[in-house]
Design a protein around this motif. Structure first.
Motif, PDB file in Angstrom:
ATOM      1  N   SER A  73     -13.713  -6.001  -3.914  1.00 44.16           N
ATOM      2  CA  SER A  73     -13.404  -4.941  -2.956  1.00 44.16           C
ATOM      3  C   SER A  73     -12.694  -5.550  -1.756  1.00 44.16           C
ATOM      4  N   ALA A  74     -12.195  -4.724  -0.872  1.00 46.31           N
ATOM      5  CA  ALA A  74     -11.424  -5.205   0.273  1.00 46.31           C
ATOM      6  C   ALA A  74     -11.619  -4.267   1.455  1.00 46.31           C
ATOM      7  N   VAL A  75     -11.500  -4.851   2.653  1.00 40.81           N
ATOM      8  CA  VAL A  75     -11.482  -4.078   3.893  1.00 40.81           C
ATOM      9  C   VAL A  75     -10.024  -3.840   4.255  1.00 40.81           C
ATOM     10  N   ILE A  76      -9.643  -2.595   4.397  1.00 41.29           N
ATOM     11  CA  ILE A  76      -8.259  -2.237   4.683  1.00 41.29           C
ATOM     12  C   ILE A  76      -8.122  -1.924   6.168  1.00 41.29           C
ATOM     13  N   LEU A  77      -7.181  -2.603   6.827  1.00 42.11           N
ATOM     14  CA  LEU A  77      -6.954  -2.443   8.265  1.00 42.11           C
ATOM     15  C   LEU A  77      -5.469  -2.238   8.508  1.00 42.11           C
ATOM     16  N   ARG A  78      -5.148  -1.855   9.706  1.00 41.26           N
ATOM     17  CA  ARG A  78      -3.757  -1.723  10.124  1.00 41.26           C
ATOM     18  C   ARG A  78      -3.572  -2.564  11.382  1.00 41.26           C
ATOM     19  N   GLY A  79      -2.601  -3.467  11.341  1.00 32.13           N
ATOM     20  CA  GLY A  79      -2.395  -4.359  12.474  1.00 32.13           C
ATOM     21  C   GLY A  79      -0.932  -4.711  12.639  1.00 32.13           C
ATOM     22  N   GLY A 294      -4.470 -10.626   3.151  1.00 34.32           N
ATOM     23  CA  GLY A 294      -3.042 -10.437   2.945  1.00 34.32           C
ATOM     24  C   GLY A 294      -2.572  -9.194   3.656  1.00 34.32           C
ATOM     25  N   GLY A 295      -1.280  -8.972   3.583  1.00 34.03           N
ATOM     26  CA  GLY A 295      -0.715  -7.813   4.259  1.00 34.03           C
ATOM     27  C   GLY A 295       0.529  -7.324   3.559  1.00 34.03           C
ATOM     28  N   ARG A 296       0.803  -6.062   3.789  1.00 33.29           N
ATOM     29  CA  ARG A 296       2.022  -5.427   3.270  1.00 33.29           C
ATOM     30  C   ARG A 296       2.811  -4.909   4.457  1.00 33.29           C
ATOM     31  N   LEU A 297       4.015  -5.442   4.617  1.00 37.14           N
ATOM     32  CA  LEU A 297       4.838  -5.080   5.759  1.00 37.14           C
ATOM     33  C   LEU A 297       5.378  -3.669   5.605  1.00 37.14           C
ATOM     34  N   ALA A 298       5.603  -3.021   6.748  1.00 35.92           N
ATOM     35  CA  ALA A 298       6.163  -1.678   6.724  1.00 35.92           C
ATOM     36  C   ALA A 298       7.568  -1.685   6.132  1.00 35.92           C
ATOM     37  N   ALA A 299       8.284  -2.793   6.322  1.00 38.35           N
ATOM     38  CA  ALA A 299       9.641  -2.901   5.782  1.00 38.35           C
ATOM     39  C   ALA A 299       9.649  -3.362   4.329  1.00 38.35           C
ATOM     40  N   GLY A 300       8.484  -3.634   3.746  1.00 39.44           N
ATOM     41  CA  GLY A 300       8.398  -4.109   2.370  1.00 39.44           C
ATOM     42  C   GLY A 300       8.101  -5.588   2.304  1.00 39.44           C
ATOM     43  N   GLY A 301       7.427  -6.008   1.253  1.00 35.02           N
ATOM     44  CA  GLY A 301       7.075  -7.413   1.088  1.00 35.02           C
ATOM     45  C   GLY A 301       5.607  -7.645   1.363  1.00 35.02           C
ATOM     46  N   ASP A 302       5.006  -8.540   0.574  1.00 37.61           N
ATOM     47  CA  ASP A 302       3.591  -8.883   0.714  1.00 37.61           C
ATOM     48  C   ASP A 302       3.456 -10.334   1.152  1.00 37.61           C
ATOM     49  N   VAL A 303       2.429 -10.614   1.948  1.00 42.31           N
ATOM     50  CA  VAL A 303       2.117 -11.967   2.405  1.00 42.31           C
ATOM     51  C   VAL A 303       0.631 -12.203   2.198  1.00 42.31           C
ATOM     52  N   GLN A 304       0.242 -13.473   2.144  1.00 40.62           N
ATOM     53  CA  GLN A 304      -1.161 -13.805   1.898  1.00 40.62           C
ATOM     54  C   GLN A 304      -1.546 -15.053   2.665  1.00 40.62           C
ATOM     55  N   GLY A 305      -2.782 -15.095   3.140  1.00 39.23           N
ATOM     56  CA  GLY A 305      -3.308 -16.242   3.873  1.00 39.23           C
ATOM     57  C   GLY A 305      -4.825 -16.175   3.900  1.00 39.23           C
ATOM     58  N   ARG A 306      -5.417 -16.754   4.939  1.00 33.90           N
ATOM     59  CA  ARG A 306      -6.879 -16.765   5.073  1.00 33.90           C
ATOM     60  C   ARG A 306      -7.279 -16.392   6.487  1.00 33.90           C
ATOM     61  N   VAL A 340       1.903  -4.028   9.946  1.00 34.48           N
ATOM     62  CA  VAL A 340       1.488  -4.533   8.634  1.00 34.48           C
ATOM     63  C   VAL A 340       0.166  -3.874   8.248  1.00 34.48           C
ATOM     64  N   GLU A 341       0.025  -3.550   6.962  1.00 30.66           N
ATOM     65  CA  GLU A 341      -1.238  -3.059   6.408  1.00 30.66           C
ATOM     66  C   GLU A 341      -1.992  -4.257   5.834  1.00 30.66           C
ATOM     67  N   ILE A 342      -3.176  -4.510   6.349  1.00 26.69           N
ATOM     68  CA  ILE A 342      -3.923  -5.737   6.060  1.00 26.69           C
ATOM     69  C   ILE A 342      -5.078  -5.428   5.112  1.00 26.69           C
ATOM     70  N   LEU A 343      -5.256  -6.284   4.114  1.00 28.08           N
ATOM     71  CA  LEU A 343      -6.395  -6.208   3.197  1.00 28.08           C
ATOM     72  C   LEU A 343      -7.128  -7.541   3.240  1.00 28.08           C
ATOM     73  N   ILE A 344      -8.428  -7.490   3.481  1.00 26.60           N
ATOM     74  CA  ILE A 344      -9.265  -8.687   3.520  1.00 26.60           C
ATOM     75  C   ILE A 344     -10.274  -8.597   2.387  1.00 26.60           C
ATOM     76  N   ALA A 345     -10.257  -9.584   1.498  1.00 27.10           N
ATOM     77  CA  ALA A 345     -11.146  -9.579   0.329  1.00 27.10           C
ATOM     78  C   ALA A 345     -12.598  -9.741   0.771  1.00 27.10           C
ATOM     79  N   THR A 346     -13.486  -8.989   0.137  1.00 28.00           N
ATOM     80  CA  THR A 346     -14.923  -9.080   0.406  1.00 28.00           C
ATOM     81  C   THR A 346     -15.641  -9.357  -0.908  1.00 28.00           C
TER      82      THR A 346
END
Length: 427
Positions: A73-79, A294-306, A340-346
């Motif tokens: 599951s994931a916590v979905i945030l907007r940042g 990770g995050g999904r940019l409003a302009a498109g494209g996904d990124v991932q980190g910790r 960016v729309e942020i998802l944090i894995a839980t």
């Protein structure tokens, strides 16, 4: 006569109806077919009641066997994205710029010169401070030489005191035997007192010499401070980049008068970059430092980190907690301030993957599914949507295994017995 005409017309109508609409049944009746007679008898029988009613056909529905699966599951945030570091490099002294400006957007290395200021009379001030330092060091040498001299005078005064005390002792004994006059004794006493005063004076000279040495040390420290201040003032004439990054603004123009606090340039560091959001207090316990985000940019494209930071103090206004995710950005594709729309894995949780069309609402408006008991009785199960996918929705709130009505759920209610037909999950 009219009555017979009406009866004849009715009889003709019945015969025409029997041979047109019910032709097959009429011919079978005339031939004496027993099946037709039995069907007619059944039509005249009353409706079944009691045990006979149990044979009434049930509503047919389509159901699906479902077993829970462990999913992440994931916590979905907007940042938004935020530069790792951003500094406004400002002047610390007053002077005019004497270097050519660097254009904004330029990449600068750590320690690279951004603005160079005119030295003015600062070189002369440094030379004066260095001269005073040399003078103070010479004064210290002189003060150090006075200390041994004062100490030798103390030794000389102490020797004179010893001699005076010997003479005093001899004069006193001779006077007691009648061999010396009383004046000689008084003279010896005066000599002892004078010698003691000389010792005290010599000791005071030692203290004065030591005080002079301490004063010379203080003079040296003051001169060194003046030299350091002059050197620092000269160092402030060159303003360097504190770290490697991009210029967000042009550096100060040639000839510009900069005063303490005036802006020389703005430097930002975008590699790595941060994703910043605020977690509501209902989900903050599901997030921890080191989790994959990770995050999904409003302009498109996904990124991932910790996750590198999770605030321990809530914002007093929104009651949310700041969270930061560090993202590599070697090509500087990500910019500061992007939505960016942020998802944090839980931690994983058991859930069922079911078609979205199976969802329904009960009379209270609760979202859920209509399921089957082992006796094919309809039940309502409230659910919560965890994730939406092209293959269906992941739902929680159901038992480990469950039979879900996927077709016909809108035509039955809880407590109704149905006749199910099961299909595979992939259908």
């Amino acid at each position: 006569m009219r009555i017979f005409s009406v009866l004849a017309a009715i009889l003709v109508a019945i015969i025409v109806l029997a041979f047109t609409i019910e032709r097959e049944a009429t011919l079978a009746f005339l031939r004496g077919d027993p099946q037709t007679e039995q069907a007619a008898a059944q039509q005249q029988e009353p409706a079944p009641t009691g045990a006979a009613a149990a044979a009434t056909p049930r509503i047919r529905i389509v159901a699906q066997h479902s077993a829970a699966q462990e999913i992440d599951s994931a916590v979905i945030l907007r940042g938004q994205t935020q530069a790792q570091r951003q500094v406004e490099v400002r002047a610390e002294t007053t002077s005019t710029v004497m270097s050519e400006p660097l254009p904004k957007g330029s990449f600068v290395d750590a320690g690279q010169l951004l603005c160079k200021l005119s030295p003015g009379t600062r070189g002369a001030a440094l030379a004066e401070a260095q001269a005073r330092l040399s003078e103070a060091r010479a004064g210290k040498s002189e003060a150090e030489s006075r200390v041994p001299e004062a100490q030798s005078r103390v030794a000389e005064a102490e020797a004179r005191l010893d001699e005076a005390m010997v003479n005093q002792n001899a004069a006193t004994k001779l006077s007691e035997g009648g061999f010396a006059a009383e004046t000689r004794v008084k003279s010896a006493d005066a000599a002892v007192a004078s010698a003691r005063a000389g010792v005290e004076s010599a000791r005071s000279g030692v203290q004065a010499a030591k005080s002079g040495l301490q004063s010379a040390d203080a003079g040296i420290e003051s001169a060194q401070a003046a030299v350091a201040a002059a050197e620092t003032e000269i160092e402030r004439l060159e303003i360097h980049a504190p770290f490697a990054g991009l210029l967000e603004s042009d550096t100060a123009e040639l000839g510009t008068l900069l005063q303490p606090g005036a802006l020389c340039a703005t430097v930002i560091q975008l590699d790595p970059i941060k994703l910043v959001a605020f977690v509501p207090e209902t989900d903050v316990d599901r997030v921890h430092v080191g989790a994959i985000g990770g995050g999904r940019l409003a302009a498109g494209g996904d990124v991932q980190g910790r996750v590198t930071f999770l605030s321990r103090a809530a914002d007093p206004t929104t009651r949310t907690f700041r969270v930061e995710i560090e993202i590599p950005n070697p090509d500087l594709r990500l910019r500061d301030g992007q939505t960016v729309e942020i998802l944090i894995a839980t931690d994983g949780a058991p859930a069922h993957l079911l078609p979205q069309s199976a969802l329904t609402l009960n009379d209270e408006g609760t979202l859920g599914l209509r399921t089957l008991s082992p006796d094919s009785v309809v039940e309502f199960q409230p659910v919560k949507i965890v994730r939406d996918t092209p293959k269906g929705v992941w739902l929680t709130g159901l038992p480990e295994t469950v039979d879900v009505i996927v077709v016909g759920q809108e035509y039955v209610t809880a407590g109704v017995t149905v006749e199910p037909t099961f299909r595979e999950a992939s259908q």
